[in-house]
Design a protein around this motif. Structure first.
Motif, mmCIF file in Angstrom:
data_model
loop_
_atom_site.group_PDB
_atom_site.id
_atom_site.type_symbol
_atom_site.label_atom_id
_atom_site.label_comp_id
_atom_site.label_asym_id
_atom_site.label_seq_id
_atom_site.Cartn_x
_atom_site.Cartn_y
_atom_site.Cartn_z
ATOM 1 N N ALA A 131 0.883 -1.173 0.000
ATOM 2 C CA ALA A 131 0.000 0.000 0.000
ATOM 3 C C ALA A 131 0.915 1.215 0.000
ATOM 4 O O ALA A 131 1.690 1.400 0.931
ATOM 5 C CB ALA A 131 -0.875 -0.012 1.236
ATOM 6 N N SER A 180 4.102 3.477 -1.632
ATOM 7 C CA SER A 180 5.332 3.185 -2.360
ATOM 8 C C SER A 180 6.151 2.086 -1.688
ATOM 9 O O SER A 180 6.079 1.875 -0.473
ATOM 10 C CB SER A 180 6.175 4.452 -2.498
ATOM 11 N N GLU A 218 9.918 0.909 -0.921
ATOM 12 C CA GLU A 218 11.247 1.523 -0.799
ATOM 13 C C GLU A 218 12.305 0.434 -0.858
ATOM 14 O O GLU A 218 12.137 -0.619 -0.224
ATOM 15 C CB GLU A 218 11.354 2.289 0.525
ATOM 16 N N ALA A 219 13.361 0.683 -1.618
ATOM 17 C CA ALA A 219 14.458 -0.286 -1.696
ATOM 18 C C ALA A 219 15.608 0.193 -0.812
ATOM 19 O O ALA A 219 16.154 1.270 -1.031
ATOM 20 C CB ALA A 219 14.931 -0.438 -3.132
ATOM 21 N N LEU A 220 15.970 -0.613 0.190
ATOM 22 C CA LEU A 220 17.151 -0.325 1.009
ATOM 23 C C LEU A 220 18.397 -0.831 0.291
ATOM 24 O O LEU A 220 19.497 -0.367 0.526
ATOM 25 C CB LEU A 220 17.025 -1.009 2.371
ATOM 26 N N ALA A 221 18.199 -1.822 -0.581
ATOM 27 C CA ALA A 221 19.269 -2.328 -1.468
ATOM 28 C C ALA A 221 18.576 -2.874 -2.700
ATOM 29 O O ALA A 221 17.460 -3.387 -2.610
ATOM 30 C CB ALA A 221 20.073 -3.421 -0.772
ATOM 31 N N GLY A 222 19.192 -2.752 -3.860
ATOM 32 C CA GLY A 222 18.573 -3.186 -5.103
ATOM 33 C C GLY A 222 17.582 -2.157 -5.598
ATOM 34 O O GLY A 222 17.599 -1.012 -5.129
ATOM 35 N N LEU A 248 10.964 -7.273 2.923
ATOM 36 C CA LEU A 248 11.081 -8.415 2.004
ATOM 37 C C LEU A 248 12.520 -8.444 1.495
ATOM 38 O O LEU A 248 13.027 -7.442 0.979
ATOM 39 C CB LEU A 248 10.098 -8.227 0.854
ATOM 40 N N LEU A 296 15.212 -10.477 -0.944
ATOM 41 C CA LEU A 296 15.423 -11.468 -2.008
ATOM 42 C C LEU A 296 16.930 -11.619 -2.178
ATOM 43 O O LEU A 296 17.611 -10.682 -2.621
ATOM 44 C CB LEU A 296 14.771 -11.000 -3.308
ATOM 45 N N ALA A 347 21.735 -8.801 -2.463
ATOM 46 C CA ALA A 347 20.333 -8.982 -2.083
ATOM 47 C C ALA A 347 19.558 -7.716 -2.385
ATOM 48 O O ALA A 347 20.131 -6.628 -2.440
ATOM 49 C CB ALA A 347 20.227 -9.318 -0.601
ATOM 50 N N THR A 348 18.265 -7.903 -2.607
ATOM 51 C CA THR A 348 17.344 -6.776 -2.720
ATOM 52 C C THR A 348 16.553 -6.717 -1.424
ATOM 53 O O THR A 348 15.982 -7.734 -1.002
ATOM 54 C CB THR A 348 16.381 -6.976 -3.916
ATOM 55 N N LEU A 349 16.550 -5.556 -0.778
ATOM 56 C CA LEU A 349 15.798 -5.365 0.478
ATOM 57 C C LEU A 349 14.716 -4.328 0.229
ATOM 58 O O LEU A 349 15.032 -3.187 -0.105
ATOM 59 C CB LEU A 349 16.692 -4.881 1.613
ATOM 60 N N LEU A 350 13.483 -4.746 0.394
ATOM 61 C CA LEU A 350 12.353 -3.859 0.132
ATOM 62 C C LEU A 350 11.532 -3.666 1.407
ATOM 63 O O LEU A 350 11.350 -4.623 2.165
ATOM 64 C CB LEU A 350 11.438 -4.464 -0.943
ATOM 65 N N THR A 351 11.048 -2.445 1.623
ATOM 66 C CA THR A 351 10.142 -2.191 2.740
ATOM 67 C C THR A 351 8.863 -1.559 2.196
ATOM 68 O O THR A 351 8.912 -0.744 1.276
ATOM 69 C CB THR A 351 10.757 -1.260 3.803
ATOM 70 N N TYR A 352 7.749 -1.949 2.771
ATOM 71 C CA TYR A 352 6.468 -1.358 2.365
ATOM 72 C C TYR A 352 5.400 -1.651 3.396
ATOM 73 O O TYR A 352 5.475 -2.633 4.134
ATOM 74 C CB TYR A 352 6.021 -1.868 0.988
ATOM 75 N N SER A 353 4.422 -0.765 3.416
ATOM 76 C CA SER A 353 3.211 -0.991 4.173
ATOM 77 C C SER A 353 2.356 -1.953 3.366
ATOM 78 O O SER A 353 2.303 -1.847 2.142
ATOM 79 C CB SER A 353 2.508 0.354 4.360
#
Lengths: 101, 101
Positions: free
Chosen positions: A42, A44, A46-50, B5, B7, B91-97
């Motif tokens: 829900a 955007s 956000e990518a902390l890496a990648g 998340l 990957l 790695a790809t690190l993603l954050t989201y609501s």
């Protein structure tokens, strides 16, 4: 449990993507037999890496057998065929068995 | 809810990655404050479209505020710093609501 994880790359028109996804794709995907839960990002991502996709969707099934049957069902095929109607940036679709650790 | 998340791309030595992840990284990550659930892919990840990572990890928190606090905590920093010890493929690190639909 088994997961179908979909990472949608940024589409040409984000607002049009979001409208179509909510109004058309979610109702189609919710008809997939054996679907236990369906969550999406829900706002955007956000990518902390990648690099960040535009939207993440996680569909949960009881088992890999159920997930495979779901993808092969008419409802699963209809949802898959719908991707070409809105996922203009492409998408990564991953399936895996998952465990709580 | 809020998701972290991760990957993991295929590492140089998959078996060594898996051993280290189970024995060292999971126990470190489970100390992160506010962590509500933590699931990982069990066995191989299959890509129906795009390319498959070696492992997917999904860490759930109550809110984005909790997730940000978790990442900033000493335990979160320790888990993040540990990535360089095993994630040789990146790695790809993603954050989201996230929301249930």
């Amino acid at each position: 449990m088994a997961q179908l994880l979909v990472l949608y790359n940024s589409p040409a028109d984000r607002a049009a993507f979001d409208r179509y996804y909510r109004k058309t794709h979610i109702p189609l995907a919710k008809k997939i037999p054996g679907l236990r839960s369906y969550s999406i990002s829900a706002g955007s991502v956000e990518a902390l890496a990648g690099s960040a996709p535009h939207l993440v969707a996680c569909l949960t099934f009881d088992s890999m057998a159920d997930l495979r049957a779901a993808l092969a069902s008419p409802e699963g095929q209809a949802a898959a065929a719908d991707l070409s109607n809105f996922a203009s940036g492409g998408a990564t679709l991953l399936t895996y068995s998952s465990e709580e650790v």
